[in-house]
Design a protein around this motif. Sequence first.
Motif, mmCIF file in Angstrom:
data_model
loop_
_atom_site.group_PDB
_atom_site.id
_atom_site.type_symbol
_atom_site.label_atom_id
_atom_site.label_comp_id
_atom_site.label_asym_id
_atom_site.label_seq_id
_atom_site.Cartn_x
_atom_site.Cartn_y
_atom_site.Cartn_z
ATOM 1 N N ASP A 1 0.831 -1.213 0.000
ATOM 2 C CA ASP A 1 0.000 0.000 0.000
ATOM 3 C C ASP A 1 0.863 1.259 0.000
ATOM 4 O O ASP A 1 0.589 2.215 -0.724
ATOM 5 C CB ASP A 1 -0.929 0.016 1.216
ATOM 6 N N TYR B 1 2.661 1.753 -3.333
ATOM 7 C CA TYR B 1 1.679 2.130 -4.348
ATOM 8 C C TYR B 1 1.502 3.652 -4.359
ATOM 9 O O TYR B 1 1.634 4.300 -5.395
ATOM 10 C CB TYR B 1 0.354 1.427 -4.053
ATOM 11 N N PRO C 1 -1.398 3.594 -11.738
ATOM 12 C CA PRO C 1 -2.167 2.385 -11.413
ATOM 13 C C PRO C 1 -2.205 1.458 -12.635
ATOM 14 O O PRO C 1 -2.450 1.910 -13.753
ATOM 15 C CB PRO C 1 -3.552 2.919 -11.083
ATOM 16 N N TYR D 1 -6.584 -2.686 -15.037
ATOM 17 C CA TYR D 1 -7.302 -3.880 -14.575
ATOM 18 C C TYR D 1 -6.823 -4.425 -13.233
ATOM 19 O O TYR D 1 -7.459 -5.291 -12.675
ATOM 20 C CB TYR D 1 -7.248 -5.012 -15.613
ATOM 21 N N ALA E 1 -5.291 -2.277 -10.627
ATOM 22 C CA ALA E 1 -5.037 -1.209 -9.656
ATOM 23 C C ALA E 1 -5.710 -1.474 -8.308
ATOM 24 O O ALA E 1 -5.123 -1.201 -7.262
ATOM 25 C CB ALA E 1 -5.493 0.137 -10.209
ATOM 26 N N ARG E 2 -6.892 -2.025 -8.314
ATOM 27 C CA ARG E 2 -7.593 -2.258 -7.042
ATOM 28 C C ARG E 2 -6.858 -3.264 -6.171
ATOM 29 O O ARG E 2 -7.030 -3.296 -4.960
ATOM 30 C CB ARG E 2 -9.032 -2.684 -7.270
ATOM 31 N N ALA E 3 -5.992 -4.086 -6.796
ATOM 32 C CA ALA E 3 -5.193 -5.061 -6.047
ATOM 33 C C ALA E 3 -3.805 -4.505 -5.735
ATOM 34 O O ALA E 3 -2.914 -5.250 -5.364
ATOM 35 C CB ALA E 3 -5.081 -6.357 -6.836
ATOM 36 N N LYS E 4 -3.640 -3.184 -5.894
ATOM 37 C CA LYS E 4 -2.375 -2.491 -5.607
ATOM 38 C C LYS E 4 -1.244 -2.950 -6.529
ATOM 39 O O LYS E 4 -0.160 -3.307 -6.104
ATOM 40 C CB LYS E 4 -1.954 -2.648 -4.144
#
Length: 120
Positions: A54, A57, A68, A71, A73-76
């Motif tokens: 985190d 990132y 990011p 596809y 980015a939400r998983a860092k």
Amino acid sequence: MTPKIFEARCLRLPAATKVVQWEGTSVFKVGGKMFALGGGFAAGSGGYMFKVSDMAYGMLIEHGVARPAPYLARAKWVQLVSNNALSDAELTAYLVQAHGLIVAKLTRRARKALGLAPPA
């Protein structure tokens, strides 16, 4: 870092494997889970992609070194703005960290089967 060196650094990590997917993208995995991407669609849209903590990132994106990852980015995951955005030593350290983050999420049984030590 050249694509050949990137591949060598990824495959040097314990139990790392490579498969080619998605428009010729080299996908580096440990225990069947991705930790880094290079070439193929990744090269067409910028630089190497990999999993980060985190804190990393936020820092890499804030400093303009990465963005990011599409596809992921939400998983860092981040995508470097170019393959030379980081020094070889820095990128190698991030690859080691990416590998470690994925290993830590593997089950105890999977880590044992791969000969990997339990996370510290």
